[in-house]
Design a protein around this motif. Structure first.
Motif, PDB file in Angstrom:
ATOM      1  N   UNK A   1       0.829  -1.208   0.000  1.00  0.00           N
ATOM      2  CA  UNK A   1       0.000   0.000   0.000  1.00  0.00           C
ATOM      3  C   UNK A   1       0.858   1.250   0.000  1.00  0.00           C
ATOM      4  N   UNK A   2       1.937   1.206   0.758  1.00  0.00           N
ATOM      5  CA  UNK A   2       2.862   2.341   0.771  1.00  0.00           C
ATOM      6  C   UNK A   2       3.473   2.563  -0.600  1.00  0.00           C
ATOM      7  N   UNK A   3       3.823   1.471  -1.266  1.00  0.00           N
ATOM      8  CA  UNK A   3       4.406   1.586  -2.607  1.00  0.00           C
ATOM      9  C   UNK A   3       3.423   2.262  -3.558  1.00  0.00           C
ATOM     10  N   UNK A   4       2.155   1.899  -3.434  1.00  0.00           N
ATOM     11  CA  UNK A   4       1.147   2.513  -4.314  1.00  0.00           C
ATOM     12  C   UNK A   4       1.094   4.026  -4.096  1.00  0.00           C
ATOM     13  N   UNK A   5       1.173   4.451  -2.848  1.00  0.00           N
ATOM     14  CA  UNK A   5       1.121   5.898  -2.594  1.00  0.00           C
ATOM     15  C   UNK A   5       2.425   6.592  -2.980  1.00  0.00           C
ATOM     16  N   UNK A   6       3.542   5.897  -2.768  1.00  0.00           N
ATOM     17  CA  UNK A   6       4.829   6.489  -3.142  1.00  0.00           C
ATOM     18  C   UNK A   6       4.958   6.623  -4.646  1.00  0.00           C
ATOM     19  N   UNK A   7       4.557   5.578  -5.359  1.00  0.00           N
ATOM     20  CA  UNK A   7       4.608   5.633  -6.825  1.00  0.00           C
ATOM     21  C   UNK A   7       3.670   6.719  -7.342  1.00  0.00           C
TER      22      UNK A   7
ATOM     23  N   UNK B   1       4.392   0.942   9.304  1.00  0.00           N
ATOM     24  CA  UNK B   1       3.216   1.659   8.807  1.00  0.00           C
ATOM     25  C   UNK B   1       3.476   2.688   7.735  1.00  0.00           C
ATOM     26  N   UNK B   2       4.287   3.667   8.054  1.00  0.00           N
ATOM     27  CA  UNK B   2       4.508   4.741   7.085  1.00  0.00           C
ATOM     28  C   UNK B   2       5.618   4.426   6.104  1.00  0.00           C
ATOM     29  N   UNK B   3       6.535   3.564   6.523  1.00  0.00           N
ATOM     30  CA  UNK B   3       7.802   3.401   5.812  1.00  0.00           C
ATOM     31  C   UNK B   3       7.640   3.072   4.331  1.00  0.00           C
ATOM     32  N   UNK B   4       6.617   2.280   4.029  1.00  0.00           N
ATOM     33  CA  UNK B   4       6.491   1.783   2.660  1.00  0.00           C
ATOM     34  C   UNK B   4       6.358   2.852   1.598  1.00  0.00           C
ATOM     35  N   UNK B   5       5.909   4.035   1.992  1.00  0.00           N
ATOM     36  CA  UNK B   5       5.665   5.093   1.009  1.00  0.00           C
ATOM     37  C   UNK B   5       6.963   5.784   0.570  1.00  0.00           C
ATOM     38  N   UNK B   6       8.015   5.640   1.380  1.00  0.00           N
ATOM     39  CA  UNK B   6       9.159   6.546   1.230  1.00  0.00           C
ATOM     40  C   UNK B   6      10.047   6.225   0.021  1.00  0.00           C
ATOM     41  N   UNK B   7      10.646   5.033   0.032  1.00  0.00           N
ATOM     42  CA  UNK B   7      11.694   4.771  -0.958  1.00  0.00           C
ATOM     43  C   UNK B   7      11.214   4.477  -2.378  1.00  0.00           C
TER      44      UNK B   7
END
Lengths: 290, 786
Positions: free
Chosen positions: B680-686, B741-747
């Motif tokens: 889910x974080x990847x989706x928001x980061x992308x 929780x939040x980490x997935x959005x970053x990298x």
């Protein structure tokens, strides 16, 4: 700003085509026709005031989808995009239309949205509109008392959101010509994400004799106030051998045909930059080069 | 450690059945007898204006309208809809310059859609009809979209508390020179072999949580104010509402409904002040507000757009000598958590690499745009977009392998962490890099894509990051928990921790069950009731599992200890000699010497007298344990993301091919939930790096405040994804766990930008990196095709 509540309106539910036509005749412009409703209901939530809405829901015989190798394809006014996608004949004989239907909006919308509704919305972004404009065809309009006329697809779109439909007319059927063995067609579009309105779409239909194009119809969306044909590009390809050199010239010629603007989905600059590339790719796809 | 029975297993989520079946009750589902409907009248004529005259009479005359409320009909007290200000001490808050400048209904419209009045009616339809009849005379004011415009000396002031419309800068008292960092940056640049600098822009991204904001409030016949809301920080909202309306907290109840996604959009309050003001205006009658999505877009906070300048200096061998950076944030119309974001953006910078010298300045300026506040990552994706691209550029110019450079220079266990106050407790970033690189085939692909021809060019990029596990030591950290063993020994765990859809209630239940030694079915979390639950700072800062989990663990250890103490007295052994299995407490090595936990719990409650002995049948007292837990550690997770993509250089289109993220999370309490967070974080980061941005026209009117024209990546846009959980254990987290929780959005942000860089040879400084921007640059600069 959209509301969660639809404003009050009278829902008219004619039980027969004749009744529907009589309503249109009586009400003239005061009634808004609801078919799939995927545009209309969104517009009404955003403030479009339709006091009277006439639904085609009870007109069961308008959802036909019939192919005949001699006379072509008949698409009823209530025929949905999902019906097109499920049709092997559409897939085989009208690749441009099938491809445009297959990626149109989302599965939920395809179950409800109609092909004819897409045409009559008069949006320059309609994916099916691009395909139909390239394939050519006519829209059969009915009026009370048995009146019928056919509008050539080339004459349908007058300006943004405005069509040649008279306010007492109901579009009952779209007719597409029968393809022959040399007919090739394809549809392509660019969007921001996969499930989206087009920021540019293109459909092509070519009558081929070997490598040579006998005639061509190219249509492009989101580059003018209405869906447009690309006459300059068509002229270059017609009668020519379809090769890289011809396609490069056709791609260049597209610039003469288009007048894109900046809007929510893209920029005029970008549309100018990709229009030729996408025409070229659509032709390559139609002719099986790519 | 004994074998874990529940922790580490992807058990069925405690909330999943109700959500899948549609029976979970969201605020929008609540219908109470006699319920009225509220509508907030918003200004859609201007993005900046003074209300000169407000005439509510026509609206009030509409049949079915119960009450109309202007600014003078509600409390004149001001507030700050965020709750971050509650979590700094008074002294710190004063130094930071936190303010409370919002009115329930404003007479100074600061953004398009600002609320100016309220209507209460018998139906939503009537309320809407009445809202259209509100007559307002405005004095239009100049619209400020950028900090330069609002910071101009002659600009209209947003609030007297913030001269020059500068909402925040790092305060001199805490950060000399208004900068954080260390060393002598200017001198270091003189010694550097390579110095590069650039200015970036990161977009105003919206959380797009699935549930639109809905609220119900009732001032009941016991003179209590009830508010049903899906906020992610119910206890702080409890206090804020009590303060705003001058009520004791005992007369305010926050009923937290099922939360349909937060991501920061529900950090603090959104429309709780408005709905409570309405309820107080019609005592005894419940009032409901359901906002359409378009309004939700404008009234809940978004990510801060920022202009972000950075300069870095290296030695030839890649030694990072110095970084100098400044982020200027576009704050929107109100202050909210104004002191926090501009600071944390710099914290993430100082926490990542071993720069010998570092200086960061952070500022925010008011703008006539919807408010900005918390959004998953809280400044971290912004820093990742900038820092990781700068590192990449330096590696190219110094001819260094970007993966090897990161491996060599990232901070490690024992190095000072992001706040520069406590050391990193554990770091498995090298494992993350190794495992991720292997899965995606980094070395081969990086080499293969170095020289390409043809219109389609591929690229592979990497980025690294770390985040936080809780708010310590930056601001307040505190969770209380009460565990009560029932008559049958099953456990009720009272805690205010929020499940926003991330799965926290499942993971927390696992921790409780594992600690007690009970099966998962015998543990229930009681949450969401501000009367029943003790204090918890709420779901933010990736803290719920790390801090809330630790609090629950400690309370459960206490309850278990009490149970063992009673058993020890019955069995006449020391407590350490006992073990529990299947609710039977037995002497280790002598399983026949045992006592039932159920019997102990039951007789503690049904405490009858044994007629034979005349004594109670067991020890009196229901077993209860309570902790008030403040952590003294923070165990940041480290992580790496690899992205492979293909750029169509004739159209600028980016096709995402593969994304591999590996997270050093210490221990996965529930592996599937962890993977869900990463995906889910990847989706928001992308989305942040490729497609998502709220746009405004020159009048300050939002152009795309709906899903029609604000584009997130859908399922079919996503690349093949692999989530790797690196579980080396952390010495402090519950069962060794760190946050996820939040980490997935970053990298994914930095890795995608770097992959585009490899594919095109061009770095894009202005997010999001759309096909329009890519093609423009390719056409301008030309592309080498040999």
């Amino acid at each position: 700003m959209s509301s969660r509540v639809l404003t009050d309106f009278d829902l008219l539910l004619p039980g027969s085509l004749e009744e529907a036509l009589e309503i249109l005749d009586r009400e003239r412009g005061a009634v808004t026709v609801l078919s799939g409703g995927t545009d209309l209901l969104v517009m009404m939530k955003a403030g479009f005031e339709a006091d009277k809405v006439m639904s085609l829901a009870l007109l069961g015989d308008l959802n036909r989808l019939e192919f005949d190798s001699a006379t072509g394809l008949r698409i009823g006014a209530r025929t949905t995009l999902a019906q097109l996608v499920d049709s092997p004949e559409v897939r085989q004989h009208y690749p441009a239309l099938w491809q445009s239907a297959r990626i149109f909006a989302t599965p939920q919308l395809r179950n409800t949205a109609t092909v004819v509704g897409n045409l009559l919305r008069g949006s320059p972004a309609g994916d099916c509109s691009a395909a139909v404009a390239a394939l050519g065809g006519t829209l059969v309009m009915a009026t009370a008392g048995g009146g019928r006329r056919e509008i050539d697809i080339d004459d349908l779109w007058v300006s943004y959101g405005v069509t040649a439909r008279a306010d007492n007319e109901l579009a009952v059927e779209l007719r597409l010509p029968a393809p022959d063995s040399g007919t090739a067609s394809a549809f392509k579009r660019l969007t921001r994400v996969n499930e989206d309105l087009a920021k540019l779409n293109v459909a092509v239909c070519l009558q081929m004799d070997g490598d040579t194009c006998k005639s061509a119809r190219f249509a492009m969306g989101c580059v003018a106030p209405t869906m447009i044909r690309l006459p300059a590009a068509e002229a270059i390809v017609q009668g020519a051998k379809v090769d890289d050199e011809t396609l490069a010239r056709a791609a260049e010629a597209v610039q003469q045909d288009i007048s894109p603007i900046d809007d929510k989905r893209s920029t005029a600059e970008y549309r100018r930059s990709v229009a030729g590339v996408y025409l070229k790719r659509a032709v390559q796809q139609a002719c099986g080069f790519a | 450690m004994t074998e874990l029975k529940t922790v580490g297993k992807s058990i069925e989520r405690v909330d999943i059945k109700a959500k899948v079946l549609g029976t979970a009750v969201y605020a929008a589902d609540i219908k109470l007898p006699g319920m009225l409907h509220g509508k907030i009248v918003r200004c859609f004529e201007h993005a900046h204006a003074k209300v000169v005259h407000l005439d509510l009479s026509a609206a009030a005359a509409v049949p079915g309208v119960v009450k109309v409320l202007g600014p003078k009909d509600v409390t004149s007290k001001t507030y700050n809809q965020s709750v971050i200000d509650l979590m700094a001490s008074k002294t710190e808050g004063a130094m930071l310059g936190d303010i409370e400048e919002q009115h329930i209904f404003t007479e100074h419209v600061k953004f398009w859609g600002d609320g100016i009045a309220g209507i209460i009616a018998v139906s939503e339809e009537v309320a809407e009809r009445a809202a259209k009849l509100v007559r307002v005379e405005y004095e239009p004011l100049p619209v400020y979209i950028t900090p330069e415009e609002s910071g101009h000396p002659e600009a209209v002031q947003f609030t007297p508390h913030k001269p020059g419309n500068r909402a925040f800068q790092l305060p001199e008292e805490m950060f000399p020179g208004n900068a954080l960092g260390w060393g002598d940056v200017d001198k270091a640049f003189e010694e550097a072999d390579l110095v590069i600098e650039d200015t970036f822009y990161t977009p105003k991204q919206k959380q797009c949580q699935m549930e639109p904001n809905s609220y119900v409030a009732l001032y009941d016949d016991s003179n209590r104010l009830n508010c049903w809301t899906s906020g992610q920080m119910p206890k702080l909202v409890h206090e804020k509402i009590a303060r705003l309306f001058d009520l004791p907290m005992s007369r305010v109840t926050i009923h937290q409904t099922v939360v349909g996604g937060g991501f920061g959009a529900r950090l603090g309050m959104v429309l709780e002040p408005e709905i409570c003001a309405m309820a107080l205006a019609v005592p005894g009658r419940p009032v409901k507000i359901q906002q359409p999505r378009e309004e939700d877009w404008l009234t809940s906070p978004s990510r801060h757009p920022a202009r972000y300048w950075m300069k870095i200096g290296f030695r030839k061998d890649g030694t990072p000598l110095a970084v100098d950076a400044k982020s200027v944030n576009f704050k929107g119309g109100y202050y909210l958590d104004g002191s926090a974001l501009a600071s944390t953006t710099g914290f993430w910078l100082q926490g990542m690499y071993k720069f010998e010298n570092l200086r960061y300045k952070g500022e925010s300026y008011f703008t006539n745009q919807p408010v900005c506040g918390a959004f998953r990552g809280y400044g971290n994706p912004q820093t990742n977009f900038v820092l990781e691209q700068m590192i990449e550029r330096a590696c190219v110019q110094l001819d260094l392998d970007p993966l090897e450079w990161r491996r060599k220079w990232h901070k490690e266990t024992g190095d000072m962490s992001w706040l520069n106050a406590t050391p990193y407790t554990s770091c498995a970033l090298n494992d993350c890099l190794d495992r991720g690189a292997e899965v995606i085939g980094w070395a081969q692909k990086r080499k293969k894509y170095a020289n390409q021809t043809g219109p389609k060019r591929r690229g592979i990029g990497v980025a690294v990051g770390n985040h936080t596990s809780g708010a310590f030591p930056m601001i307040l950290e505190h969770t209380t928990c009460t565990v009560r063993l029932n008559e049958d020994a099953s456990a009720t765990v009272l805690v205010a921790c929020s499940d926003m859809g991330q799965g926290a209630h499942t993971s927390l239940t696992q921790i409780a069950a594992e600690t007690l030694g009970w099966p998962i079915e015998d543990v229930r979390l009681e949450t969401g009731d501000s009367d029943a639950n003790g204090f918890d700072i709420g779901a933010h800062a990736s803290r719920t599992l790390y801090v809330g989990g630790a609090a629950i663990m400690k309370a459960c250890q206490d309850a278990r200890g009490q149970l063992l103490d009673r058993a020890a007295r019955i069995l006449k052994v020391n407590r350490d000699e006992l073990d529990i299995d299947n609710k039977t407490i037995f002497v280790e090595g002598e399983p026949e010497r045992s006592v039932s936990a159920v019997d102990i719990c039951r007789t503690g409650i049904y405490n009858f007298i044994d007629h034979a002995t005349g004594l109670p049948e067991g020890e009196l007292g229901q077993i209860q344990a309570y902790v008030s837990y403040k952590p003294d550690q923070n165990s940041p997770p480290f992580f790496a993301t690899f992205v492979e993509l293909e750029v169509d250089t004739e159209t600028g289109e980016v096709e995402l091919l593969e994304l591999v993220s590996s997270h050093d999370i210490g221990k996965a309490i529930h592996p599937a939930i962890c993977e869900g967070q990463m995906e889910g974080g990847a989706q928001q980061g992308l989305g942040m790096v490729l497609t998502e941005e709220m746009y405004f026209d020159e009048r300050g009117f939002a152009i795309n405040n709906s899903f029609t024209d604000y584009k997130m990546l859908g399922a079919s846009d996503m690349p093949k994804m692999t989530s790797i959980l690196v579980e080396n254990g952390d010495p402090y987290g519950p069962f060794g766990a760190k946050s996820v929780g939040e980490a997935g959005v970053v990298t994914p942000v930095g890795a995608t930008a770097n992959a585009i860089y490899q594919a095109t040879g061009i770095q894009f400084t202005q997010g999001p990196i759309t096909p329009e921007k890519i093609l423009h640059e390719i056409r301008k600069r030309g592309l080498t095709y040999d």
